[in-house]
Motif scaffolding. Structure first.
Motif, PDB file in Angstrom:
ATOM      1  N   TRP A   1     -37.794  66.174  30.121  1.00 56.15           N
ATOM      2  CA  TRP A   1     -36.945  65.008  30.410  1.00 56.15           C
ATOM      3  C   TRP A   1     -36.691  64.880  31.911  1.00 56.15           C
ATOM      4  CZ3 TRP A   1     -34.887  60.690  28.479  1.00 56.15           C
ATOM      5  CH2 TRP A   1     -33.740  60.176  29.065  1.00 56.15           C
TER       6      TRP A   1
ATOM      7  N   PHE B   1     -26.085  50.113  39.464  1.00 56.95           N
ATOM      8  CA  PHE B   1     -25.407  50.526  40.694  1.00 56.95           C
ATOM      9  C   PHE B   1     -24.807  49.346  41.454  1.00 56.95           C
ATOM     10  CE2 PHE B   1     -27.693  54.444  39.834  1.00 56.95           C
ATOM     11  CZ  PHE B   1     -26.635  55.328  39.978  1.00 56.95           C
TER      12      PHE B   1
ATOM     13  N   PHE C   1     -31.649  56.488  36.184  1.00 58.98           N
ATOM     14  CA  PHE C   1     -33.013  56.001  35.991  1.00 58.98           C
ATOM     15  C   PHE C   1     -33.611  56.599  34.709  1.00 58.98           C
ATOM     16  CE2 PHE C   1     -37.576  56.878  36.399  1.00 58.98           C
ATOM     17  CZ  PHE C   1     -38.044  55.579  36.361  1.00 58.98           C
ATOM     18  N   ARG C   2     -33.393  57.894  34.500  1.00 62.03           N
ATOM     19  CA  ARG C   2     -33.951  58.527  33.292  1.00 62.03           C
ATOM     20  C   ARG C   2     -33.333  57.938  32.029  1.00 62.03           C
ATOM     21  NH1 ARG C   2     -34.144  63.351  36.623  1.00 62.03           N
ATOM     22  NH2 ARG C   2     -32.037  63.930  36.013  1.00 62.03           N
ATOM     23  N   LEU C   3     -32.025  57.680  32.086  1.00 64.15           N
ATOM     24  CA  LEU C   3     -31.370  57.067  30.918  1.00 64.15           C
ATOM     25  C   LEU C   3     -32.011  55.711  30.603  1.00 64.15           C
ATOM     26  CD1 LEU C   3     -28.482  57.118  29.150  1.00 64.15           C
ATOM     27  CD2 LEU C   3     -27.944  55.315  30.761  1.00 64.15           C
TER      28      LEU C   3
ATOM     29  N   LYS D   1     -39.083  63.100  35.004  1.00 64.20           N
ATOM     30  CA  LYS D   1     -39.198  61.688  35.420  1.00 64.20           C
ATOM     31  C   LYS D   1     -38.365  61.417  36.657  1.00 64.20           C
ATOM     32  CE  LYS D   1     -41.386  58.760  32.549  1.00 64.20           C
ATOM     33  NZ  LYS D   1     -42.788  58.735  32.810  1.00 64.20           N
TER      34      LYS D   1
ATOM     35  N   SER E   1     -30.353  60.485  25.427  1.00 62.37           N
ATOM     36  CA  SER E   1     -30.592  60.559  26.876  1.00 62.37           C
ATOM     37  C   SER E   1     -29.422  61.242  27.569  1.00 62.37           C
ATOM     38  CB  SER E   1     -30.782  59.167  27.478  1.00 62.37           C
ATOM     39  OG  SER E   1     -31.888  58.535  26.888  1.00 62.37           O
TER      40      SER E   1
ATOM     41  N   LYS F   1     -36.221  50.687  36.505  1.00 66.12           N
ATOM     42  CA  LYS F   1     -35.730  50.613  37.889  1.00 66.12           C
ATOM     43  C   LYS F   1     -34.787  49.419  38.063  1.00 66.12           C
ATOM     44  CE  LYS F   1     -38.585  51.183  41.421  1.00 66.12           C
ATOM     45  NZ  LYS F   1     -39.860  51.176  42.167  1.00 66.12           N
TER      46      LYS F   1
ATOM     47  N   LEU G   1     -29.450  48.474  48.574  1.00 67.41           N
ATOM     48  CA  LEU G   1     -28.900  48.035  47.289  1.00 67.41           C
ATOM     49  C   LEU G   1     -27.661  47.172  47.499  1.00 67.41           C
ATOM     50  CD1 LEU G   1     -29.658  48.640  44.341  1.00 67.41           C
ATOM     51  CD2 LEU G   1     -27.764  50.234  44.315  1.00 67.41           C
TER      52      LEU G   1
ATOM     53  N   THR H   1     -31.508  50.232  36.481  1.00 75.18           N
ATOM     54  CA  THR H   1     -30.821  51.203  37.331  1.00 75.18           C
ATOM     55  C   THR H   1     -30.151  50.498  38.507  1.00 75.18           C
ATOM     56  OG1 THR H   1     -32.554  52.780  36.783  1.00 75.18           O
ATOM     57  CG2 THR H   1     -31.125  53.355  38.622  1.00 75.18           C
ATOM     58  N   GLN H   2     -30.898  49.617  39.133  1.00 79.10           N
ATOM     59  CA  GLN H   2     -30.332  48.902  40.290  1.00 79.10           C
ATOM     60  C   GLN H   2     -29.159  48.020  39.877  1.00 79.10           C
ATOM     61  OE1 GLN H   2     -33.139  47.115  43.028  1.00 79.10           O
ATOM     62  NE2 GLN H   2     -34.695  48.589  42.435  1.00 79.10           N
TER      63      GLN H   2
ATOM     64  N   TYR I   1     -44.397  56.495  42.677  1.00 81.59           N
ATOM     65  CA  TYR I   1     -44.617  57.299  41.490  1.00 81.59           C
ATOM     66  C   TYR I   1     -45.973  56.963  40.879  1.00 81.59           C
ATOM     67  CZ  TYR I   1     -44.053  58.983  36.740  1.00 81.59           C
ATOM     68  OH  TYR I   1     -44.225  59.608  35.546  1.00 81.59           O
TER      69      TYR I   1
ATOM     70  N   LEU J   1     -36.245  54.981  44.403  1.00 76.96           N
ATOM     71  CA  LEU J   1     -35.294  53.864  44.353  1.00 76.96           C
ATOM     72  C   LEU J   1     -34.855  53.521  45.774  1.00 76.96           C
ATOM     73  CD1 LEU J   1     -33.473  55.430  41.358  1.00 76.96           C
ATOM     74  CD2 LEU J   1     -34.434  53.133  41.277  1.00 76.96           C
TER      75      LEU J   1
ATOM     76  N   MET K   1     -34.943  54.709  31.509  1.00 69.43           N
ATOM     77  CA  MET K   1     -36.327  54.942  31.137  1.00 69.43           C
ATOM     78  C   MET K   1     -36.410  55.346  29.666  1.00 69.43           C
ATOM     79  SD  MET K   1     -39.173  54.724  32.627  1.00 69.43           S
ATOM     80  CE  MET K   1     -40.821  55.170  32.123  1.00 69.43           C
ATOM     81  N   GLY K   2     -35.466  56.171  29.219  1.00 69.96           N
ATOM     82  CA  GLY K   2     -35.422  56.536  27.803  1.00 69.96           C
ATOM     83  C   GLY K   2     -35.173  55.304  26.949  1.00 69.96           C
TER      84      GLY K   2
ATOM     85  N   TYR L   1     -24.263  57.258  44.424  1.00 74.49           N
ATOM     86  CA  TYR L   1     -25.643  56.796  44.276  1.00 74.49           C
ATOM     87  C   TYR L   1     -26.616  57.966  44.417  1.00 74.49           C
ATOM     88  CZ  TYR L   1     -29.736  53.782  44.867  1.00 74.49           C
ATOM     89  OH  TYR L   1     -30.956  53.159  44.717  1.00 74.49           O
TER      90      TYR L   1
ATOM     91  N   GLN M   1     -31.143  59.213  39.966  1.00 80.14           N
ATOM     92  CA  GLN M   1     -32.258  59.662  39.119  1.00 80.14           C
ATOM     93  C   GLN M   1     -31.811  59.843  37.668  1.00 80.14           C
ATOM     94  OE1 GLN M   1     -35.255  59.486  40.059  1.00 80.14           O
ATOM     95  NE2 GLN M   1     -35.002  59.430  42.287  1.00 80.14           N
TER      96      GLN M   1
ATOM     97  N   HIS N   1     -41.399  51.676  33.496  1.00 76.79           N
ATOM     98  CA  HIS N   1     -40.955  52.144  34.804  1.00 76.79           C
ATOM     99  C   HIS N   1     -40.236  51.045  35.608  1.00 76.79           C
ATOM    100  CE1 HIS N   1     -41.236  55.517  37.559  1.00 76.79           C
ATOM    101  NE2 HIS N   1     -41.363  54.634  38.539  1.00 76.79           N
TER     102      HIS N   1
END
Lengths: 196, 161
Positions: free
Chosen positions: A11, B37, B16-18, A14, B119, B30, A24, B33-34, B88, A18, B20-21, B8, B13, B26
């Motif tokens: 997990w 935030f 992002f993984r949450l 990944k 997640s 993203k 942002l 995620t943005q 990536y 960003l 992504m899950g 931040y 990350q 991808h």
């Protein structure tokens, strides 16, 4: 996958590149300005139109009461549309994103149902009042025209009204309903998942 | 008082993984995620220490994921500011990453709320906090996590054979 640690290890692999935080924040500001300018534009457009109609009243000094009622109705239609539009904004932007997901979904459902009702009802009232205003407004001026021109003028406005009522209005309602209903059914299904 | 920059740096990350899950895409992950935030940045001045920062941020992220379909329609691609380039390259990482891809694929096929729950569990969030984030009882979360892990283990057993 032997055990829990394995999944965690996989997990955590990944990663994404960003933007940094200053970038942002800049994006956030841009986005906010964009939504604000749309709000101002809609308000300005309808207010200017209302002012213009008011100016016609003042400048041409209509004699018949029907014209005055017509103008008042048209302005009323636009103002009420604006009022509802502006009232909807905080409803849609006050997003409750910091609530728990169960509460958030419940709020989202209520907001969407309200939005659906308001949009449809408002759109119908707006069309009816606006068209009624226009029909009344025209009486004074068409009465001064020859019969043929008078009939032609009403025919044009009636066509405009029919196209709006039977084609544009249902289409716009259908489009809005489709996306809102989809959101509602999604939110309901997520709530069911949580309620298991 | 913790600053936005610190939040931040610490959470990007993880969030992002949450995401992504949740979406297993991808670019979409993203974006969410943005968005998360951006909300964090907007709401940070109102944040009162009623819950931990983590709980608060995960709530915002989870809700952003859940409303993802709505956003898809409201904000067509291209309206959001340009992405910065992404370094990536999934194809460069090999074997073990096949498993990682498989894990994310499996998670993204679970029911939506289960995706978020597992997640967060994988991010080592306490089950009591997950319960608070999702609006569930702790025992409910425990049962769900147990079931989800069972499902995942089954899928992985199939994958490795």
């Amino acid at each position: 996958m032997k055990n829990n640690t394995d999944i965690k290890e996989l997990w955590n692999r990944k990663k994404a590149e960003l933007p940094d935080s200053s970038e942002l924040i800049e994006k956030a500001g841009k986005f906010r300005r964009k939504s604000l300018s749309r709000l101002i534009l809609t308000n300005a457009a309808l207010l200017l139109t209302s002012l213009f109609i008011g100016f016609i009243w003042f400048y041409y000094q209509p004699e018949m009461i029907t014209t005055k009622i017509g103008i008042t109705l048209t302005i009323l239609a636009m103002i009420s549309y604006l009022a509802v539009y502006n009232l909807m904004i905080p409803l849609l932007t006050k997003n409750h994103l910091t609530d728990s997901s169960a509460e958030y979904l419940q709020r989202l459902l209520k907001i969407k149902q309200k939005q659906l009702f308001l949009q449809n009802t408002m759109l119908n009232i707006y069309f009816i009042v606006l068209s009624a205003g226009l029909f009344l407004y025209m009486i004074e001026y068409t009465s001064r025209m020859s019969h043929i021109w008078g009939i032609a003028s009403y025919a044009i406005v009636l066509t405009w009204f029919l196209i709006n009522w039977f084609y544009l209005r249902p289409r716009s309602i259908r489009k809005q309903e489709k996306s809102i209903n989809e959101m509602i059914s999604r939110a309901e299904s997520y709530r069911r998942q949580l309620g298991e | 008082m913790i600053t936005f920059e610190e939040i931040y740096a610490h959470y990007k990350q993880k969030i992002f993984r949450l995401c992504m899950g949740y979406v297993n895409d991808h670019e979409k992950a993203k974006d969410i995620t943005q968005d998360t935030f951006i909300t964090v940045w907007e709401k940070l001045p109102d944040f009162r220490n009623e819950s931990s920062h983590g709980t608060w941020i995960y709530r915002i992220a989870s809700n952003h994921c859940l409303r993802h379909i709505e956003k898809d329609r409201r904000m067509p691609k291209g309206e959001m500011p340009k992405e910065i380039k992404d370094t990536y390259h999934p194809e460069k990482d090999k074997e073990t990453d096949g498993k990682t891809e498989f894990l994310y694929k499996c998670i993204s096929e679970l029911p939506e709320t289960d995706r978020l729950i597992i997640s967060m569990e994988l991010e080592d969030i306490k089950q009591s906090e997950i319960a608070g984030i999702m609006g569930l009882t702790e025992s409910n979360v425990r049962v769900k996590i147990h079931r989800i892990k069972e499902k995942l283990t089954q899928k992985f057993t199939g994958y490795e054979e």
